[in-house]
Structure formats: structure tokens, C-alpha cells
Design a protein around this motif. Structure first.
Motif, PDB file in Angstrom:
ATOM      1  N   ARG A 189       2.846   7.243   7.706  1.00  0.00           N
ATOM      2  CA  ARG A 189       2.213   8.421   7.149  1.00  0.00           C
ATOM      3  C   ARG A 189       3.127   9.145   6.156  1.00  0.00           C
ATOM      4  O   ARG A 189       2.690   9.588   5.096  1.00  0.00           O
ATOM      5  CB  ARG A 189       1.903   9.357   8.321  1.00  0.00           C
ATOM      6  CG  ARG A 189       0.545   9.924   8.228  1.00  0.00           C
ATOM      7  CD  ARG A 189       0.246  10.733   9.444  1.00  0.00           C
ATOM      8  NE  ARG A 189      -0.761  11.700   9.064  1.00  0.00           N
ATOM      9  CZ  ARG A 189      -1.187  12.663   9.851  1.00  0.00           C
ATOM     10  NH1 ARG A 189      -0.678  12.782  11.067  1.00  0.00           N
ATOM     11  NH2 ARG A 189      -2.111  13.494   9.443  1.00  0.00           N
ATOM     12  N   THR A 207      -5.046   6.715   6.050  1.00  0.00           N
ATOM     13  CA  THR A 207      -5.839   6.608   4.818  1.00  0.00           C
ATOM     14  C   THR A 207      -4.924   6.821   3.599  1.00  0.00           C
ATOM     15  O   THR A 207      -3.806   7.313   3.746  1.00  0.00           O
ATOM     16  CB  THR A 207      -6.979   7.642   4.806  1.00  0.00           C
ATOM     17  OG1 THR A 207      -6.400   8.944   4.870  1.00  0.00           O
ATOM     18  CG2 THR A 207      -7.915   7.439   5.990  1.00  0.00           C
ATOM     19  N   ASP A 220      -4.660   8.973   1.464  1.00  0.00           N
ATOM     20  CA  ASP A 220      -4.092  10.311   1.253  1.00  0.00           C
ATOM     21  C   ASP A 220      -3.255  10.777   2.451  1.00  0.00           C
ATOM     22  O   ASP A 220      -2.850  11.931   2.524  1.00  0.00           O
ATOM     23  CB  ASP A 220      -5.195  11.332   0.912  1.00  0.00           C
ATOM     24  CG  ASP A 220      -6.313  11.339   1.938  1.00  0.00           C
ATOM     25  OD1 ASP A 220      -6.198  10.593   2.943  1.00  0.00           O
ATOM     26  OD2 ASP A 220      -7.282  12.079   1.764  1.00  0.00           O
ATOM     27  N   GLU A 250      -4.015  10.797   5.807  1.00  0.00           N
ATOM     28  CA  GLU A 250      -4.636  11.242   7.065  1.00  0.00           C
ATOM     29  C   GLU A 250      -4.539  10.125   8.108  1.00  0.00           C
ATOM     30  O   GLU A 250      -4.559   8.948   7.765  1.00  0.00           O
ATOM     31  CB  GLU A 250      -6.122  11.553   6.851  1.00  0.00           C
ATOM     32  CG  GLU A 250      -6.371  12.956   6.349  1.00  0.00           C
ATOM     33  CD  GLU A 250      -7.858  13.220   6.133  1.00  0.00           C
ATOM     34  OE1 GLU A 250      -8.690  12.436   6.649  1.00  0.00           O
ATOM     35  OE2 GLU A 250      -8.174  14.180   5.429  1.00  0.00           O
ATOM     36  N   LEU A 251      -4.488  10.535   9.386  1.00  0.00           N
ATOM     37  CA  LEU A 251      -4.492   9.551  10.462  1.00  0.00           C
ATOM     38  C   LEU A 251      -5.862   9.617  11.127  1.00  0.00           C
ATOM     39  O   LEU A 251      -6.222  10.657  11.690  1.00  0.00           O
ATOM     40  CB  LEU A 251      -3.390   9.903  11.467  1.00  0.00           C
ATOM     41  CG  LEU A 251      -3.005   8.825  12.468  1.00  0.00           C
ATOM     42  CD1 LEU A 251      -2.266   7.675  11.779  1.00  0.00           C
ATOM     43  CD2 LEU A 251      -2.113   9.409  13.560  1.00  0.00           C
ATOM     44  N   LEU A 277      -8.153   0.135   1.729  1.00  0.00           N
ATOM     45  CA  LEU A 277      -8.674   1.399   2.270  1.00  0.00           C
ATOM     46  C   LEU A 277      -7.634   2.167   3.096  1.00  0.00           C
ATOM     47  O   LEU A 277      -7.911   3.262   3.558  1.00  0.00           O
ATOM     48  CB  LEU A 277      -9.920   1.143   3.128  1.00  0.00           C
ATOM     49  CG  LEU A 277     -11.145   0.555   2.415  1.00  0.00           C
ATOM     50  CD1 LEU A 277     -12.293   0.355   3.397  1.00  0.00           C
ATOM     51  CD2 LEU A 277     -11.587   1.426   1.256  1.00  0.00           C
ATOM     52  N   SER A 296     -14.119   6.665  -2.612  1.00  0.00           N
ATOM     53  CA  SER A 296     -14.173   7.810  -1.716  1.00  0.00           C
ATOM     54  C   SER A 296     -12.919   7.875  -0.840  1.00  0.00           C
ATOM     55  O   SER A 296     -12.508   8.941  -0.406  1.00  0.00           O
ATOM     56  CB  SER A 296     -15.447   7.789  -0.866  1.00  0.00           C
ATOM     57  OG  SER A 296     -15.379   6.770   0.103  1.00  0.00           O
ATOM     58  N   PHE A 297     -12.296   6.717  -0.607  1.00  0.00           N
ATOM     59  CA  PHE A 297     -11.039   6.706   0.148  1.00  0.00           C
ATOM     60  C   PHE A 297      -9.832   6.844  -0.775  1.00  0.00           C
ATOM     61  O   PHE A 297      -8.826   7.407  -0.404  1.00  0.00           O
ATOM     62  CB  PHE A 297     -10.897   5.404   0.944  1.00  0.00           C
ATOM     63  CG  PHE A 297     -11.630   5.411   2.241  1.00  0.00           C
ATOM     64  CD1 PHE A 297     -10.980   5.756   3.404  1.00  0.00           C
ATOM     65  CD2 PHE A 297     -12.975   5.098   2.288  1.00  0.00           C
ATOM     66  CE1 PHE A 297     -11.650   5.775   4.612  1.00  0.00           C
ATOM     67  CE2 PHE A 297     -13.662   5.119   3.493  1.00  0.00           C
ATOM     68  CZ  PHE A 297     -12.995   5.463   4.658  1.00  0.00           C
TER      69      PHE A 297
END
Lengths: 493, 493
Positions: free
Chosen positions: B62, B179, B181, B183-184, B210, B452-453
Motif C-alpha cells: 500500500r 487498488t 489509488d 485503497e485496501l 486493476l 474506473s479503477f
């Protein structure tokens, strides 16, 4: 009641577009007729749609969806309307797209073990078309005589036999889909493991929020050589649950393994006189299928496990008639509960199979504390519970107490690492529970996908997800949704 | 060569962030060491990454992904680097996130038939951990002794036994994912058929575009009671193909049914002396597994079908050693082709099983016309072809001709309703073929999900999809991607 000028003119234009594209009797605006579509199987949620359309093919669906996009009007797709979570609940200011005129079976391709059907085709009709060749369509929700394949796809429907054969998602190979902006796209394909993203999987079970399927390629399975069914009576659900665990732990995967508790047995007995073992605190229905050589061998194992875990009676179906009688009790259970209770809620939750004994004990305790009776009928093999929460709507506060117990059962499922729905879907009914099951990051991730397909939130809005937070950030100007009122329609057409 | 100031400072800051978050030896910037990671199993594509990081847990992944997002730097995830389509090919200006330090098996939960592993865990190690309990992990790519579960997820890997057991997607229950950006999020869950979108399915096989899986819950299967294997020699692939069709049409689903043609038999014989039937124009390896009662019965059927369709020799493995010898020829086939040809392309395409005879005839004609030899090794049961296109790179124009024949074989697959890849993925290698298989509307639909991802196209850019057309319309300001050159790194660190 008279709608304002803008509503009327938008509505007028939209209906004219529909009438240009569809058959004369395929656009319904009469209030009495519209009322026919006000709910699905979740009868306590009712909304009359502004317009109903009955397209006959993909191009007509496309015309409808494109017109909705142009005028910024929401739409909801509906198959046979047998869903139990309000997934096909209409939008008061929107269009209901009913697929009942799309019932052609386009191809039965036995060599490649598949069939191509339109979304309105009845589930059991797929099996009927395949039976002469020795094949069938595996998903078997209780409503299979009336529910549509498109509806099965929307809800990722299960059934008693999905323990062995999986949900609808395991039986769909490809689909043609109209997206919310009216594009026609292919998902999946004839070859396994197609490149790119598996959007087929995301679409199946999306409860009508990503578009409308217009053509569905389903997998056909060869009918098993042998099917054997038994009914076993146990003193209580504890012993029956232990027998289930022993059977599964032995490596046996029954085609179905269903459990009913004393209260649901009582209801079924009153309704259909199925002759289940007297005095049973629980019964198991276990069915095996496959090659005869395998079935005979494992069936004996299953009988042994039932005996070793306290079954006081094991009845083996000698023929198809006896098998049908065993299933009759189980299949009638939901409706039969009406015999012992004026009103009831059909709940649908999932727990890991290993948590069955504890969760059943907790449900029992909940029932005792609240004084609300709960009958348990469930797919024991995969932990999909269907508690029936009984109440009398005439007693003040009874419905609310039942609702509380029903919600507490879902909390129990979540506490044990399960899910708020096994096979009935979220629909309109369980939107409020989604935040208990998923973190907001998890929900945002799903919402990204929804917004990428439907940035204006016009495709079955209000279902599955709590109020979207991300679509406001979506690209492009946000067109206003013009409310079309029923009154406006009645006045104008 | 000296990088310009902006590059240097961005790079400097990014590496400092990595060094703060990771172990001292987990950030690689030395050019010699970086070169180790310049390709995966598709060795003719090589790109040296700007930085390699070796995170040890989800929080470190992350941190890396968030730093990349902040500085607008692309990243590529890599497991063991055994992929055959360049899916883990680094980005010259980007970060390579290698999961080789995330190899913990976190849980083996036999009661619920699953295990939880980190993405770097070796495929076969999952089976090793489950074996003492009588369980195994089904996906079995040829590289299973070295490939990672994370890589299997990225490519939705198959293997000889996926005819009966399905691809990796059928054996993953849940995942924790970082993801693009940072996020988990959790995808899937312990209960079947979770509500919301099945993004687990979309993520599996998305080839690292993704996000990065950091924890994977896999399904464990009970080891079959009985496994029986035979090798059958046929005059040609026509007879062998007819035998395959007859077996499947009889309702038998073998665990594996593999075919090799004369040229691949010759190669395997030279390499590993597997003793396949002399003079065979084709061999089939057929394996059945399951309860002994079923296997014994159907194995006899399979032998009969082979005999009836022209097998001149059917050899049944009497024990595990004989079974291993039969498989040795098949499993060595790809590498063995090096014995009969200096260079070769391993192609991977799919056709409906019923199209096998015609497609094989067309491949044969293609080979005759072009003078390019093609050896055929494939998973016959599900139509997954692996033609090996032979050439000698020293001959001018030979590589180009081989590439043409290889591409023409994919066109043949598409013409017959198949796919440009069965199990090796699109990666960097087959991006150019995606437009042949999908319409631009189909590709746009997938692209919507990607955007979108990953609206900035930083997560494994250049893989799977042709140049994105929609991300330009994605929300938010588009941050610039700062190119980090290898030279810049070498100068600065």
C-alpha cells in the motif's frame, strides 16, 4: 391531479418514441394495467411504474434504453417478477422493461453442450428443450416453473441443487447485453477463459443495475445416469447438523442436502400431508446423482452417516413417485407456513457450514427471548439459511418485532463470517444491510463499476447499493431526471 | 547520460519514500540487479524497470502504490515471472512490485475446505500444505513448481486438469486487494454468492491492471480416492480427435485429456525418452479421477472408445511410476521442442472442441503452404491449442514467417468462434490481437472498468488493452507521468 408542463411534454415525447419502436400493444400506460406490475415476489413493497414496455427483441430493448438515456428517465428490467427481494420493483417515475415477449429458445447445441435463449425464457423450458437429448439446465430455484432465465441471471439464482452444481453464474457462458447508454455488447464467449475482464461474472448477480441481457448462452449438463433420494428423521437439528457435517467431511458432495426443523415440518404436514417421520425434531432430504456405480456406493455411506448420527428413521425413495413425495414437503415449506401463521417473513442468509449448530442455537435463543416463532428450512450443505419469521399482522407491534428478529438473524450471519443474502438478492429489501456487510471502501469499489456503466444512476436505481456517493464525481454533465407521474400519464394518453 | 532535474528529483523523492517504508534491502536500484527482472517467460520482450521493490506485507504494498499515485509513476506487479505473454514485463519509467517476500501460508482451514495465502506463495506449496489432510489446490499450470498463486490469479491460469476442475477463477473464494489509488478492499467472501458485484471474477485474469492482490483465499479440494491414467497411440490426429469427441459425447469428463501430434512426440522422445508408441501420428493422455467405483467403470468406457476409434496401442499406468512416465512426455513437450528446432513460438489459442478436426487440418495446410513446421500439443478436452511454431532465427526472414503463421493460427481460432488466448493471457504479446476478437464497443466496456479503477493508466500500462480511448474522459485532473530513466537512477543512487 395534473402533471406540470415539463413532465407532460417529456413523457409525451418518450411514449411517442416507444410507440414508434414497439408493437402497438407493447406500450402500457393505462393505470389499471400498470398496477399489475407494481411488485414482484416481495409483495410488501409496491410502486406503480410510469410506463411499461414489452419489447420483442434486442433492437427494441435498445430503442427503449436509448430513449430513456436521451430523456434522462430511469428504467427497471423485469422477467417473470418472482424475485423475493424487490429487485424488479418499478420506479414511480420510470419505465419498466418487461421481457415476457422475449421467449425464444434460439439454439440448442448439444455437441457443444449449450443453448442460446432470450431473457424471458422460463427456466424449466430450457430443461424441457434439452431433455430429449439427455441434457438439462442445472439452476433450479423453487420458482423454476415460472421464473425467467434473465431473472436468474440478474439475481444469480440458486436452488436446492447448487451445493453440487453452483449458482446461475456457473452455468452462463456468454451474454449479449444492452448497457444503460444503449450500446449492445458481448460478454463472455464460446471459448473458456476469454481474455480481458470477466465482466460476465460482474453482470451476473448485478440485479439489473448494469444493463439488460437480451441473449443468454447457457451451459447444458448431461442428465445424471442415476438419482437417489432419502429422507431421514432426527430427534433435533443438532443431530441432523452433525450428520450433514459427517457426510461432507467424508468427501461426499450430494446434489442436494436440505434440512427442515420441527415447526416447518408441522407446516408442510398440514399443507401437503407429505408423511414425514412422526415426532421428528428435524428431517434431512439428501439426494445424490451421477454415474450409478458412484451413486450406489456413496448412497450407502450417506445412510450409514445418518444412522450413526441419530436418525431414527431413514426412508429411501424406491421410485420417482416416492422421490416426488419427499420433495413435495420441502418444496411446499415456504407456502405451507401460511397454515400455521397468518404472516411471515422469508429470510435468506448464509453462514459457513461449520457454524450451523451455533447459529441455530442462537436463532432458537432469539426466538425464545422475543416470543417470535421461527421455522427453519435451509440448504444445509452450503449453509444457506431460510428462516421463516412468523407473526400476526393484526397484533400491534408484531410486524415490527418480526422485522427485528429477522434483521438480528442477518447480524448473526455476518458475525459468523456469512452473508446477508444467499440467493434472493439485495434488491430494494436489503439495501439497508449492505453497510453492515461491507466497508465503505468495498462499497465504493463496486460503486465505481456501477458509475462507469451508469453515471446518471438511471438503471434500476435504489437497488442493491446504499445512496451512491461516487457518481457525483462521474464524467460528463449530469442530466436531470424528469419525474413522470402516473397521473401525468393518465391525463395525457 | 544524465536525467534532467525534474526526473531526478521525482525519482529521488520516490525512492526515499520506498526506503522509509520497506526493509533496507527491499528497494533495488542497481542496474545489474534491475536487469534480473527485465522479462518474464516471454523472453523476447525485455524492459529494465526503473526501480524494483520487494514488499513484505499488504501495508508495504500500500505504501508503494500510494507513493506511485502521489508521484504519478506507473507500476507493474510480478510474482515468479513465469508468465508466457509478458504480463509482468516492467515499465521502463516505472516501479516493479515483486511479491517474492510475501510467501506465508496464513491459514489452512480444512473444515471449510480453504486456505489463505499471500500472493507470492508457490502454487505447489499450497497443495503441499493441504496434502497431510487429504486435500489439494486444483489449478496446475506446467510451471506449478515455481509459479505464484498471485500470478495464477493475474492470468487466471489453467493447466492440464482444468477440463474437469476449471481455471484458477473457479478456485478463488476471496481476496484482499490494493487498488491503484492505494485503497485496501475485500473482494468475494467466505459465503457463496455474496451480494453486490462479483468483482472477484473481474479481478481474476485482469493481468495486473486493476491492482495488487495481497491476500488470497483459495478453495481446497479433497484428493480423489482413485486416479487412473492411460496413453493411447493413434495413426493420426483425426482418429485421436474422434476418440476425444466420443469420450466427451458419452458424458465422461476426464480430469485431463491431452493430445500430442507426431512432431511433438518426436521432440519429447528425443528429450526425455518417454517411450511413447512407435509410429504414432498422435497420442492421447487420458486421466480419470474420483471415487474408485466411478473411475473403474468409466475408465473401461474410455479404453473402449479409444479402441473403437483406431487406437493401435492403449497403455494403462499400473502404478505411480508408470503414470509419471506417461506425463513426463507431455509435460516436457514445450521444452523438448528445442531438440528439433533452434527457435520456436509457443502459441496459445482456443476453439470449440467440435472444431478440432477442421482447425487441425487448416493448421496443417498453413504449415505446408508456408514451409513453417508446427508441432501441436494441446488440452484436447476443452479445445485449448498450444501449437509450437518452429523456426531458425539464423535464417533471414524465418522469424517473421513464423510470426505470420502463429498469427494466422489465432485468426483460425477466431474464425471458429474461439479465443486468442486460452490460459497464457494477453499481456504485452497479444494486445495487437484484441481488436480482432472484440468490437470496439466490447473493448470500451472493459475499458470503462479499467478507467474506473485506474483513470491515470498507471497500473500495468500497455498490457491487455489497445491504447485506451476512454480514460481521457475519466474524472479528475490527469497528473503527468514522470519518466524515470534507468540512467537517472544509476546516477542518483
Amino acid at each position: 391531479m395534473v402533471a406540470n408542463g415539463e413532465q407532460s411534454s417529456t413523457l409525451h415525447a418518450l411514449i411517442r418514441r416507444f410507440r414508434d419502436a414497439l408493437a402497438p400493444d407493447a406500450v402500457i400506460t393505462d393505470p389499471q394495467q400498470l398496477r399489475t406490475y407494481e411488485c414482484d415476489g416481495l409483495a410488501n413493497h409496491r410502486v406503480v411504474p410510469a410506463v411499461v414496455v414489452l419489447p420483442e427483441d434486442a433492437e427494441q430493448v435498445r430503442s427503449v434504453v436509448r430513449a430513456c438515456a436521451e430523456y434522462g428517465i430511469p428504467f427497471v428490467a423485469r422477467g417473470s417478477g418472482t424475485g423475493l427481494s424487490g429487485g424488479a420493483l418499478p420506479h414511480a417515475d420510470g419505465v419498466l422493461v418487461v421481457t415476457s415477449r422475449m421467449r425464444r429458445i434460439l439454439e440448442v447445441d448439444i455437441a457443444n453442450e449449450r443453448a442460446v435463449v432470450e431473457p424471458g425464457v422460463i427456466n424449466l423450458d430450457v430443461t424441457r428443450a434439452a431433455t430429449p437429448y439427455g441434457y438439462y439446465f442445472a439452476p433450479d430455484p423453487s420458482s423454476q416453473q415460472v421464473c425467467s432465465v434473465g431473472g436468474n441471471v440478474a439475481e444469480n439464482s440458486g436452488g436446492a441443487h447448487c451445493l453440487k452444481y453452483g449458482f446461475t453464474a456457473n452455468h452462463i457462458l456468454a451474454m449479449e447485453v444492452v448497457t444503460p447508454d444503449g450500446e449492445l455488447v458481448e460478454l463472455g464467449g464460446r471459448a473458456p477463459d476469454a481474455p480481458g475482464y470477466d465482466l460476465l461474472g460482474a453482470f451476473i448477480g448485478s440485479e439489473g443495475t448494469l444493463g439488460v441481457a437480451t441473449r443468454i448462452t447457457v451451459r447444458l449438463l448431461r442428465s445424471p445416469e442415476s438419482v437417489r433420494t432419502l429422507l431421514a428423521g432426527f430427534p433435533s437439528t443438532d443431530e441432523a447438523g452433525a450428520a450433514v457435517s459427517a457426510i461432507i467431511a467424508d468427501g461426499v458432495t450430494p446434489a442436494a442436502i436440505e434440512m427442515m426443523d420441527a415447526l416447518s415440518i408441522e407446516a408442510a404436514e398440514q399443507a401437503v400431508h407429505c408423511g414425514y417421520p412422526e415426532g421428528a425434531g428435524a428431517v434431512l432430504v439428501v439426494e445424490l446423482d451421477g454415474p450409478a456405480a458412484e451413486v450406489d456406493h456413496t448412497f450407502a455411506e450417506v445412510q450409514r452417516h445418518c444412522g450413526e448420527h441419530g436418525a431414527f428413521e431413514v426412508r429411501v425413495a424406491a421410485d420417482e413417485a416416492e422421490r416426488a413425495l419427499i420433495w413435495k414437503g420441502r418444496k411446499s415449506a415456504f407456502a405451507a407456513v401460511g397454515r400455521i401463521s397468518r404472516d411471515y417473513i422469508v429470510q435468506d442468509g448464509v453462514i459457513p457450514r461449520t457454524a450451523l449448530p451455533e447459529v441455530l442455537a442462537r436463532i432458537s435463543a432469539l426466538s425464545a427471548e422475543s416470543g417470535v416463532r421461527v421455522a427453519n428450512v435451509f440448504h444445509a450443505g452450503d449453509g444457506n439459511l431460510h428462516p421463516l419469521v412468523l407473526f400476526d399482522g393484526d397484533h400491534p407491534g408484531a410486524a415490527e418485532r418480526a422485522e427485528e428478529v429477522s434483521g438480528a438473524i442477518l447480524d448473526l450471519c455476518l458475525e459468523h463470517g456469512g452473508s446477508i443474502t444467499g440467493e434472493h438478492g439485495v434488491g430494494a429489501d436489503k439495501v439497508r444491510y449492505m453497510g453492515r456487510m461491507f466497508t465503505s471502501d468495498d462499497l465504493d469499489t463496486m460503486q465505481r463499476v456501477r458509475c462507469s456503466f451508469d453515471p446518471e444512476n438511471r438503471c434500476n436505481p435504489g437497488k442493491v447499493f446504499p445512496t451512491p456517493r461516487l457518481c457525483g464525481e462521474a464524467p460528463g454533465p449530469r442530466r436531470g431526471v424528469h419525474p413522470l407521474t402516473e397521473a401525468g400519464l393518465a391525463d395525457q394518453f
